[in-house]
Design a protein around this motif. Structure first.
Motif, PDB file in Angstrom:
ATOM      1  N   GLU A  45       0.829  -1.217   0.000  1.00 33.17           N
ATOM      2  CA  GLU A  45       0.000   0.000   0.000  1.00 33.17           C
ATOM      3  C   GLU A  45       0.859   1.262   0.000  1.00 33.17           C
ATOM      4  OE1 GLU A  45      -2.952  -0.108   3.131  1.00 33.17           O
ATOM      5  OE2 GLU A  45      -3.218  -2.260   2.836  1.00 33.17           O
ATOM      6  N   ILE A  46       2.052   1.154   0.551  1.00 28.76           N
ATOM      7  CA  ILE A  46       3.013   2.254   0.540  1.00 28.76           C
ATOM      8  C   ILE A  46       3.932   1.990  -0.643  1.00 28.76           C
ATOM      9  CG2 ILE A  46       4.831   3.450   1.821  1.00 28.76           C
ATOM     10  CD1 ILE A  46       2.056   3.632   3.172  1.00 28.76           C
ATOM     11  N   PRO A  47       4.046   2.931  -1.570  1.00 31.29           N
ATOM     12  CA  PRO A  47       4.838   2.686  -2.786  1.00 31.29           C
ATOM     13  C   PRO A  47       6.317   2.428  -2.483  1.00 31.29           C
ATOM     14  CG  PRO A  47       3.564   4.729  -2.961  1.00 31.29           C
ATOM     15  CD  PRO A  47       3.417   4.252  -1.563  1.00 31.29           C
ATOM     16  N   ARG A  48       6.912   1.526  -3.253  1.00 37.32           N
ATOM     17  CA  ARG A  48       8.350   1.282  -3.145  1.00 37.32           C
ATOM     18  C   ARG A  48       9.077   2.604  -3.368  1.00 37.32           C
ATOM     19  NH1 ARG A  48       9.718  -3.891  -2.835  1.00 37.32           N
ATOM     20  NH2 ARG A  48      11.877  -3.607  -3.493  1.00 37.32           N
ATOM     21  N   GLY A  49      10.149   2.803  -2.639  1.00 38.73           N
ATOM     22  CA  GLY A  49      10.909   4.041  -2.757  1.00 38.73           C
ATOM     23  C   GLY A  49      10.449   5.116  -1.787  1.00 38.73           C
ATOM     24  N   SER A  50       9.345   4.865  -1.072  1.00 40.90           N
ATOM     25  CA  SER A  50       8.895   5.818  -0.055  1.00 40.90           C
ATOM     26  C   SER A  50       9.926   5.889   1.056  1.00 40.90           C
ATOM     27  CB  SER A  50       7.543   5.392   0.520  1.00 40.90           C
ATOM     28  OG  SER A  50       6.553   5.439  -0.471  1.00 40.90           O
ATOM     29  N   VAL A  51       9.923   7.021   1.751  1.00 41.86           N
ATOM     30  CA  VAL A  51      10.915   7.252   2.793  1.00 41.86           C
ATOM     31  C   VAL A  51      10.221   7.465   4.128  1.00 41.86           C
ATOM     32  CG1 VAL A  51      12.819   8.738   3.551  1.00 41.86           C
ATOM     33  CG2 VAL A  51      12.451   8.340   1.110  1.00 41.86           C
ATOM     34  N   LEU A  52      10.667   6.743   5.131  1.00 42.64           N
ATOM     35  CA  LEU A  52      10.241   6.965   6.508  1.00 42.64           C
ATOM     36  C   LEU A  52      11.311   7.833   7.143  1.00 42.64           C
ATOM     37  CD1 LEU A  52       8.324   6.302   8.899  1.00 42.64           C
ATOM     38  CD2 LEU A  52       9.851   4.379   9.401  1.00 42.64           C
ATOM     39  N   VAL A  53      10.943   9.035   7.545  1.00 41.70           N
ATOM     40  CA  VAL A  53      11.892   9.974   8.134  1.00 41.70           C
ATOM     41  C   VAL A  53      11.745   9.916   9.649  1.00 41.70           C
ATOM     42  CG1 VAL A  53      12.617  12.391   8.273  1.00 41.70           C
ATOM     43  CG2 VAL A  53      11.681  11.490   6.127  1.00 41.70           C
ATOM     44  N   VAL A  54      12.855   9.670  10.331  1.00 44.69           N
ATOM     45  CA  VAL A  54      12.857   9.625  11.786  1.00 44.69           C
ATOM     46  C   VAL A  54      13.924  10.564  12.321  1.00 44.69           C
ATOM     47  CG1 VAL A  54      11.953   7.276  11.973  1.00 44.69           C
ATOM     48  CG2 VAL A  54      14.410   7.632  11.820  1.00 44.69           C
ATOM     49  N   GLN A  55      13.705  11.057  13.525  1.00 43.63           N
ATOM     50  CA  GLN A  55      14.689  11.931  14.147  1.00 43.63           C
ATOM     51  C   GLN A  55      16.016  11.192  14.296  1.00 43.63           C
ATOM     52  OE1 GLN A  55      13.695  12.854  18.179  1.00 43.63           O
ATOM     53  NE2 GLN A  55      15.453  14.171  18.488  1.00 43.63           N
ATOM     54  N   ASN A  56      15.922   9.965  14.781  1.00 45.54           N
ATOM     55  CA  ASN A  56      17.099   9.138  15.010  1.00 45.54           C
ATOM     56  C   ASN A  56      16.651   7.680  14.894  1.00 45.54           C
ATOM     57  OD1 ASN A  56      19.809   8.687  15.620  1.00 45.54           O
ATOM     58  ND2 ASN A  56      19.463   8.706  17.825  1.00 45.54           N
ATOM     59  N   LEU A  57      17.543   6.793  14.486  1.00 47.49           N
ATOM     60  CA  LEU A  57      17.162   5.386  14.314  1.00 47.49           C
ATOM     61  C   LEU A  57      16.623   4.761  15.597  1.00 47.49           C
ATOM     62  CD1 LEU A  57      19.844   3.782  11.977  1.00 47.49           C
ATOM     63  CD2 LEU A  57      17.529   4.523  11.424  1.00 47.49           C
ATOM     64  N   ASP A  58      17.088   5.248  16.757  1.00 49.13           N
ATOM     65  CA  ASP A  58      16.611   4.648  18.004  1.00 49.13           C
ATOM     66  C   ASP A  58      15.133   4.918  18.266  1.00 49.13           C
ATOM     67  OD1 ASP A  58      16.563   7.283  18.905  1.00 49.13           O
ATOM     68  OD2 ASP A  58      17.926   6.937  20.580  1.00 49.13           O
ATOM     69  N   ARG A  59      14.517   5.803  17.485  1.00 53.02           N
ATOM     70  CA  ARG A  59      13.093   6.059  17.625  1.00 53.02           C
ATOM     71  C   ARG A  59      12.255   4.926  17.024  1.00 53.02           C
ATOM     72  NH1 ARG A  59      13.087   8.336  21.616  1.00 53.02           N
ATOM     73  NH2 ARG A  59      10.931   8.936  21.354  1.00 53.02           N
ATOM     74  N   GLU A  73      15.294  -4.797   7.919  1.00 54.54           N
ATOM     75  CA  GLU A  73      15.557  -5.508   6.665  1.00 54.54           C
ATOM     76  C   GLU A  73      14.251  -5.856   5.950  1.00 54.54           C
ATOM     77  OE1 GLU A  73      18.026  -8.785   7.832  1.00 54.54           O
ATOM     78  OE2 GLU A  73      19.858  -7.600   7.690  1.00 54.54           O
ATOM     79  N   ASP A  74      13.219  -6.243   6.708  1.00 58.06           N
ATOM     80  CA  ASP A  74      11.909  -6.508   6.095  1.00 58.06           C
ATOM     81  C   ASP A  74      11.373  -5.255   5.411  1.00 58.06           C
ATOM     82  OD1 ASP A  74      11.964  -9.120   6.975  1.00 58.06           O
ATOM     83  OD2 ASP A  74      10.597  -8.774   8.672  1.00 58.06           O
ATOM     84  N   MET A  75      11.550  -4.110   6.055  1.00 58.48           N
ATOM     85  CA  MET A  75      11.081  -2.840   5.476  1.00 58.48           C
ATOM     86  C   MET A  75      11.884  -2.509   4.212  1.00 58.48           C
ATOM     87  SD  MET A  75       8.535  -1.808   7.305  1.00 58.48           S
ATOM     88  CE  MET A  75       8.159  -3.552   7.274  1.00 58.48           C
ATOM     89  N   TRP A  76      13.204  -2.677   4.279  1.00 57.01           N
ATOM     90  CA  TRP A  76      14.052  -2.388   3.117  1.00 57.01           C
ATOM     91  C   TRP A  76      13.709  -3.310   1.964  1.00 57.01           C
ATOM     92  CZ3 TRP A  76      18.632  -2.708   6.941  1.00 57.01           C
ATOM     93  CH2 TRP A  76      18.721  -1.525   7.671  1.00 57.01           C
ATOM     94  N   ASP A  77      13.497  -4.602   2.270  1.00 51.32           N
ATOM     95  CA  ASP A  77      13.154  -5.566   1.215  1.00 51.32           C
ATOM     96  C   ASP A  77      11.821  -5.213   0.558  1.00 51.32           C
ATOM     97  OD1 ASP A  77      15.489  -6.945   1.667  1.00 51.32           O
ATOM     98  OD2 ASP A  77      14.534  -8.561   2.826  1.00 51.32           O
ATOM     99  N   ALA A  78      10.933  -4.575   1.305  1.00 51.03           N
ATOM    100  CA  ALA A  78       9.634  -4.167   0.758  1.00 51.03           C
ATOM    101  C   ALA A  78       9.735  -2.825   0.022  1.00 51.03           C
ATOM    102  CB  ALA A  78       8.593  -4.080   1.875  1.00 51.03           C
ATOM    103  N   GLY A  79      10.946  -2.264  -0.037  1.00 49.61           N
ATOM    104  CA  GLY A  79      11.156  -1.040  -0.814  1.00 49.61           C
ATOM    105  C   GLY A  79      11.123   0.250  -0.023  1.00 49.61           C
ATOM    106  N   ALA A  93      17.922  -0.960   1.017  1.00 52.36           N
ATOM    107  CA  ALA A  93      18.568  -2.208   0.598  1.00 52.36           C
ATOM    108  C   ALA A  93      19.743  -1.940  -0.337  1.00 52.36           C
ATOM    109  CB  ALA A  93      17.543  -3.124  -0.067  1.00 52.36           C
ATOM    110  N   GLU A  94      19.574  -1.011  -1.260  1.00 54.50           N
ATOM    111  CA  GLU A  94      20.641  -0.735  -2.229  1.00 54.50           C
ATOM    112  C   GLU A  94      21.870  -0.140  -1.551  1.00 54.50           C
ATOM    113  OE1 GLU A  94      21.386   2.114  -6.091  1.00 54.50           O
ATOM    114  OE2 GLU A  94      19.342   1.461  -5.652  1.00 54.50           O
ATOM    115  N   ASN A  95      21.673   0.880  -0.708  1.00 57.72           N
ATOM    116  CA  ASN A  95      22.805   1.517  -0.030  1.00 57.72           C
ATOM    117  C   ASN A  95      23.526   0.537   0.882  1.00 57.72           C
ATOM    118  OD1 ASN A  95      22.156   3.917  -1.266  1.00 57.72           O
ATOM    119  ND2 ASN A  95      21.137   4.780   0.521  1.00 57.72           N
TER     120      ASN A  95
END
Length: 167
Positions: A45-59, A73-79, A93-95
């Motif tokens: 439902e969320i298009p591949r290539g979408s970006v989840l922006v977080v303040q810091n990864l620990d969030r 990794e599941d999120m990256w594999d889903a695009g 996943a690419e980076n």
């Protein structure tokens, strides 16, 4: 986590918050908004290539590092791409296949987040255990919540119960 950005730009941003839901126990992924968002990513439902922006990864999680890494990794594999404002990095996943050190960065940050809540939890538990022991020794109330016919008077360490006769 703070926002979702799709390929169309910031006009399509969506704020995701899980206030008061434990990221240490994983409740945010089981029952919270981040978990619902993640399911939308996996369902396409969320298009591949979408970006989840977080303040810091620990969030994103305070769980142990391997669980955090597997979820990411599941999120990256889903695009999905994950951008961290604090370090200015975009993880996908690419980076990660090009720069293996970023995987160690993710694991390190997950470990630091997990260690933080483990230490915090042990401090809170020690404090509660101390209050409980004091209550056993001299009846000092642990907290201010009482039945309607009892009130607490004073402050720690002199906090005590008092009956309310009219109740």
């Amino acid at each position: 986590c703070r926002a979702y950005l799709d390929r169309q730009g910031w006009d399509e941003a969506e704020v995701i918050e899980d206030l008061g839901i434990s990221a240490w126990k994983g409740n945010h992924l089981r029952t919270g908004n981040l978990g619902k968002f993640a399911q939308r990513v996996i369902d396409g439902e969320i298009p591949r290539g979408s970006v989840l922006v977080v303040q810091n990864l620990d969030r994103l999680s305070r769980q142990e590092p391997r669980k955090t890494q597997r979820w990411m990794e599941d999120m990256w594999d889903a695009g999905l791409r994950i951008a961290s404002v604090r370090d200015g990095k975009v993880y996908d996943a690419e980076n990660l296949s090009k720069n293996i050190m970023d995987i160690f960065d993710v694991l390190y940050k997950a470990k630091a987040a997990n260690d933080y809540v483990e230490v915090l939890s042990s401090r809170v538990k020690r404090s509660y255990d101390k209050w409980l022991e004091q209550a056993r020794l001299d009846g000092t109330p642990i907290g201010n919540k009482t039945p309607a016919w009892i009130r607490t008077v004073g402050m720690r360490p002199d906090l005590r119960f008092e009956l309310i006769p009219e109740r």
